[in-house]
Design a protein around this motif. Structure first.
Motif, short mmCIF file in Angstrom:
data_model
loop_
_atom_site.label_atom_id
_atom_site.label_comp_id
_atom_site.label_asym_id
_atom_site.label_seq_id
_atom_site.Cartn_x
_atom_site.Cartn_y
_atom_site.Cartn_z
N PHE A 19 -4.31 4.86 -0.01
CA PHE A 19 -3.09 3.62 0.81
C PHE A 19 -4.35 2.55 1.42
CE2 PHE A 19 -1.81 2.66 4.89
CZ PHE A 19 -0.38 2.17 4.48
N ALA A 20 -5.44 3.43 1.18
CA ALA A 20 -6.85 1.83 1.90
C ALA A 20 -6.60 1.23 1.38
CB ALA A 20 -7.80 2.53 2.96
N LEU A 21 -6.62 1.42 0.62
CA LEU A 21 -7.97 0.00 -0.61
C LEU A 21 -6.69 -0.91 -1.07
CD1 LEU A 21 -9.90 2.34 -3.26
CD2 LEU A 21 -10.77 0.81 -1.84
N PRO A 22 -5.28 -0.66 -1.60
CA PRO A 22 -4.79 -1.63 -1.57
C PRO A 22 -3.86 -2.54 -0.46
CG PRO A 22 -3.01 0.56 -2.15
CD PRO A 22 -4.90 0.89 -1.82
N ALA A 23 -4.21 -1.65 0.30
CA ALA A 23 -4.51 -2.13 2.19
C ALA A 23 -5.02 -4.16 2.59
CB ALA A 23 -3.90 -1.69 2.97
N ALA A 24 -6.82 -2.81 2.20
CA ALA A 24 -7.64 -3.86 2.26
C ALA A 24 -7.38 -5.26 1.33
CB ALA A 24 -8.52 -3.01 1.97
N ALA A 25 -7.10 -4.17 -0.10
CA ALA A 25 -6.67 -5.75 -1.43
C ALA A 25 -6.34 -6.82 -0.81
CB ALA A 25 -7.05 -5.02 -2.38
N LEU B 213 -6.00 3.58 -9.37
CA LEU B 213 -5.43 4.38 -8.15
C LEU B 213 -4.58 5.49 -8.59
CD1 LEU B 213 -5.85 2.15 -5.28
CD2 LEU B 213 -7.70 3.57 -5.88
N THR B 214 -3.27 4.95 -9.07
CA THR B 214 -2.14 6.73 -9.37
C THR B 214 -1.90 7.45 -10.54
OG1 THR B 214 -1.06 5.19 -11.03
CG2 THR B 214 -0.96 5.04 -8.28
N ALA C 56 0.78 -1.13 0.06
CA ALA C 56 0.14 -0.16 0.50
C ALA C 56 0.79 0.65 0.18
CB ALA C 56 -1.09 -0.04 1.35
N ASN C 57 2.42 1.16 1.23
CA ASN C 57 2.68 2.31 0.77
C ASN C 57 3.48 2.80 -1.14
OD1 ASN C 57 5.02 4.47 2.44
ND2 ASN C 57 5.98 2.81 1.26
N ALA C 58 3.69 1.62 -1.12
CA ALA C 58 4.31 1.66 -2.57
C ALA C 58 4.18 1.96 -3.31
CB ALA C 58 5.19 0.56 -2.79
N LEU C 59 2.23 2.21 -3.35
CA LEU C 59 1.85 2.57 -4.24
C LEU C 59 0.79 3.80 -4.11
CD1 LEU C 59 -1.98 0.53 -5.97
CD2 LEU C 59 -1.75 3.25 -4.97
N TRP C 60 1.24 4.40 -3.24
CA TRP C 60 0.73 5.56 -3.09
C TRP C 60 2.11 6.87 -3.10
CZ3 TRP C 60 2.74 9.83 -0.46
CH2 TRP C 60 1.69 11.33 0.19
N TRP C 61 3.08 6.30 -3.11
CA TRP C 61 4.44 6.83 -3.91
C TRP C 61 4.56 7.34 -4.96
CZ3 TRP C 61 7.61 10.39 -1.41
CH2 TRP C 61 7.26 10.40 -0.15
N VAL D 91 7.59 -2.46 -8.78
CA VAL D 91 8.62 -3.84 -8.11
C VAL D 91 7.89 -4.81 -7.16
CG1 VAL D 91 10.66 -5.16 -7.68
CG2 VAL D 91 10.23 -3.38 -9.65
N MET D 92 7.70 -3.48 -5.74
CA MET D 92 6.99 -3.64 -4.84
C MET D 92 5.94 -3.96 -4.66
SD MET D 92 9.35 -1.20 -1.81
CE MET D 92 9.98 0.02 -2.65
N VAL D 93 5.11 -2.85 -4.96
CA VAL D 93 3.74 -2.97 -5.11
C VAL D 93 3.31 -4.54 -5.69
CG1 VAL D 93 1.51 -3.12 -6.07
CG2 VAL D 93 2.90 -1.32 -5.53
#
Length: 290
Positions: free
Chosen positions: A215-221, A201-202, A77-82, A112-114
């Protein structure tokens, strides 16, 4: 192999060294270089856990295994936000190429981290976590060598992410989440779905004040991908609070939530911890009807 065995505590090495060496020979017999490297990394990780007292037979090791999926979901989630931060910055017409190119590289390393988080949470834990490590190492390299952040500054800025990734890496091998996606086709579908979610999302617009969804949606997914199994081990109030810690640590690095949202989130977290604690006590002392 002798060098790998020396990583273990002396007493453990004397008792199980021959078995580990034999297992390594069987696993790498006729295998390619990649397989040998993978086995060596697994042995190194196991030796480190033994050194730290984080084996699956001990309570700290079991707690670590319970928290690891939440750490991986937080990293993804953090990587997607960035990525959302890097893409518009890299495309800004006023940004010089000497900065725009590193920003595009950071977009790739975070993606890559995502993907690594998706691979790990789908059940391929070792390839997924090492993909995350590769993305993190590449991110640090871009920070230091292309953006000139300096080793000390980059390490300080990336400490929360490093600690959360380390939490995932130290998960005992025999307590990792069971595979939810067992075929190559299924894994390909997960990666395609992850790519589409990242793009939406990006690159897509969100309503005003809804940036926290990135941040919340990818974490929940991610947690939904891992399944119910990751929640069954979170059976105490302290475990609930610790499971939330990776999300808090990484979210604080970019402050995606408005300041007034924190009391609400804290209240929900404490309510969840209290509910888990009450349920656990009722499970120990079931109510019997006369």
């Amino acid at each position: 192999m002798r060098a790998l065995l020396k990583l273990y505590p002396a007493a453990f090495r004397r008792e199980f060294g021959d078995e580990i060496a034999e297992a390594y020979r069987e696993a790498t017999h006729g295998a390619g270089r990649a397989a040998r490297v993978r086995e060596a990394l697994d042995i190194s990780g196991h030796a480190l856990r033994m050194r730290l007292g984080l084996g699956s037979a001990r309570r700290p090791g079991r707690l670590l295994a319970a928290l690891a999926p939440f750490a991986v979901a937080a990293v993804g989630a953090n990587a997607l936000w960035w990525i959302k931060v890097m893409v518009p910055a890299a495309e800004a017409p006023t940004l010089p190429p000497v900065v725009a190119v590193p920003y595009m590289l950071l977009t790739v390393t975070h993606f890559v981290m995502v993907l690594g988080a998706a691979i790990a949470l789908s059940g391929r834990w070792a390839p997924g976590t090492w993909t995350i490590v590769a993305g993190f190492a590449a991110t640090v390299a871009v920070d230091v060598f292309r953006l000139g952040g300096g080793v000390a500054f980059t390490f300080f800025f990336r400490i929360p992410l490093f600690l959360v990734i380390l939490l995932a890496l130290l998960c005992p091998a025999d307590l990792r989440p069971e595979p939810r996606v067992r075929t190559a086709t299924g894994l390909g579908a997960v990666l395609l779905w992850t790519t589409l979610l990242t793009g939406v999302l990006t690159l897509g617009p969100l309503p005003d004040g809804a940036g926290w969804l990135r941040f919340a949606l990818p974490a929940a997914a991610g947690l939904a991908l891992a399944g119910r199994q990751v929640f069954t081990r979170i059976d105490t109030a302290p475990a609930v609070l610790l499971a939330a810690l990776p999300f808090v640590l990484l979210d604080m690095t970019h402050a995606s939530y408005a300041i007034f949202t924190w009391p609400l989130l804290l209240g929900l977290l404490l309510a969840t911890a209290a509910a888990v604690s009450i349920r656990r006590r009722r499970g120990r002392h079931p109510v019997t009807k006369a």
